[in-house]
Design a protein around this motif. Structure first.
Motif: not given
Length: 455
Positions: A126-133, A161-172, A347-350
């Motif tokens: 969806h065009p209003e989605s936010l993608l983190l690559a 980032n190393d994949p371990s960094a994404f532990r800091r974004l639980p359930g995101f 998307h500003e807060l994300a």
């Protein structure tokens, strides 16, 4: 080439009585490689080369009868298309089949470079989605950023980032794509070096790496979120067995994807849980070796809260982006030092949350540097679909467009009647960069780091 395929791999594949070993070997003979591209739906244009058949599982994918020199094509640099292996485009079919294009969501492409699947997600969601690559290797993250810049939208973030960094974004994230580093057997036809690098020991090493990557990423998925797991490997240890491992470790549910029987991919199931996977063999499909499976999170996941985050005021005049960005008032402006970025307000807060826990290469669209009273436009803005096209622009033919991409000087007479200041360079009405008109001369602002050194 067929005589050099690893015997142990071919033997294991041949253990399946339905596997056609002879056809598989023949498909790896010289001259069998296939070229395909995927069009950018945000930048429709007539290409300079012939599109042959459509890729059946992709709405924008096409095979080419001949492989042109893409580096010579200004439309490639404008982001009109991406050169992508056809089997990988199946990810877009997965998104559509799951209905994940129906409403905005948060998506993660964890191992994203060079950017084929990221641009595919960006086109399909969806065009209003936010993608983190994200890309862990710094040099590859630069290539990822270049390709997403060409694609031209403001709803992407690039991180390193190393994949371990994404532990800091639980359930995101509602969706995570993990195109995992693998032993590479699916690329034998496309890359002969992959044959020399393949071994059973490397398969084992890759499986261990895949498990680490997935275990680090899994906490960042929401309850009922989807994981798309893929490799370019034929080895069961890296494919179906990994689906079983994920179900064991995280109590996930396998999701079956509808496929047309004429497409040629093989629907397989894992040994323990009969989880669905999809294998692409080069003797059965017009594409390279590929595996993909889809799993859904069933356990309740902790969730990251954006409520404590606050939007910071940006020291930027209200109309600073007027004339540069169309519908500029609909975007949020972000400042990093003196550089202005834009993103959707929702998307500003994300993005602020990402800034707190990740190393970001870029966020949204980089508009340019604010110099206090004027804007120094960035190359990203020239390629953005959000660019205000009322800006001055000069259309070039193929030869002159290639000269521009070489960062060479352009004939000054081309700019007769163009007011002093910034001007877009276009090819077939698609912008490819900036020049600045200074009266008696023209400055070529095409970025030196992406210029074409040899044409």
């Amino acid at each position: 080439m067929s005589n050099f395929l690893p015997n142990s791999l071919v033997k294991r594949l041949g253990a399946n009585p339905l596997f056609n070993k002879e056809a598989f070997i023949k498909a790896h003979e010289p001259g069998q490689a296939i070229t395909s591209i995927r069009l950018n739906p945000f930048k429709p244009v007539e290409l300079d080369f012939y599109l042959a058949d459509a890729v059946p599982w992709s709405s924008e994918g096409y095979y080419l009868a001949n492989r042109p020199q893409f580096t010579l094509d200004p439309l490639f640099h404008a982001g009109a298309y991406y050169v992508q292996e056809a089997s990988s485009m199946f990810v877009g079919h997965i998104i559509q089949s799951l209905g994940l294009n129906k409403e905005p969501l948060m998506a993660l492409d964890l191992c994203a470079a060079p950017g084929g699947k990221s641009t595919l997600l960006n086109s399909t969601l969806h065009p209003e989605s936010l993608l983190l690559a994200n890309e862990i290797i710094k040099s590859r993250s630069i290539i990822l950023l270049e390709n997403l810049t060409r694609w031209g939208t403001a709803n992407t973030v690039v991180s390193n980032n190393d994949p371990s960094a994404f532990r800091r974004l639980p359930g995101f994230f509602d969706l995570a794509l993990v195109d995992a580093p693998c032993s590479g057997s699916g690329m034998f036809r496309k890359d002969e070096d992959a044959i020399d690098e393949w071994s059973e020991a490397n398969v084992k090493l890759c499986r261990e790496r895949q498990q680490r990557i997935l275990s680090e990423m899994m906490p960042s998925l929401k309850t009922n979120g989807y994981l798309i797991y893929s490799t370019c490997s034929y080895s069961e240890e890296e494919n179906e067995a990994m689906l079983d491992w994920l179900i064991d470790e995280y109590h996930m549910e396998s999701v079956q994807i509808p496929c047309d029987s004429t497409w040629g991919m093989e629907h397989t199931t894992s040994k323990k849980y009969k989880a669905s996977g999809y294998r692409f063999y080069p003797h059965l499909v017009q594409g390279e070796g590929f595996f993909v499976g889809v799993l859904k999170v069933r356990d309740v996941q902790p969730s990251f809260s954006l409520k404590k985050l606050k939007v910071e005021k940006v020291a930027l005049p209200k109309d600073a982006l007027k004339g540069w960005v169309k519908d500029y008032s609909q975007f949020a402006s972000l400042m990093h030092q003196d550089t202005v970025h834009i993103c959707a307000k929702e998307h500003e807060l994300a993005i602020k949350a990402f800034q707190q826990v990740l190393y970001l290469k870029d966020a949204g669209t980089t508009v340019g540097k604010w110099l206090g009273k004027e804007l120094l436009p960035n190359h990203d803005l020239a390629l953005s679909v959000h660019l205000d096209h009322r800006l001055s622009a000069v259309e070039l033919n193929l030869d002159l467009a290639q000269d521009y991409l070489r960062k060479e000087a352009l004939p000054i007479e081309l700019f007769d009647g163009i007011a002093k200041g910034w001007c877009l360079i276009q090819y077939k009405k698609l912008p490819i960069g900036w020049i600045k008109v200074l009266g008696n001369r023209i400055n070529n602002y095409y970025p030196r780091e992406v210029r074409i050194a040899n044409l």
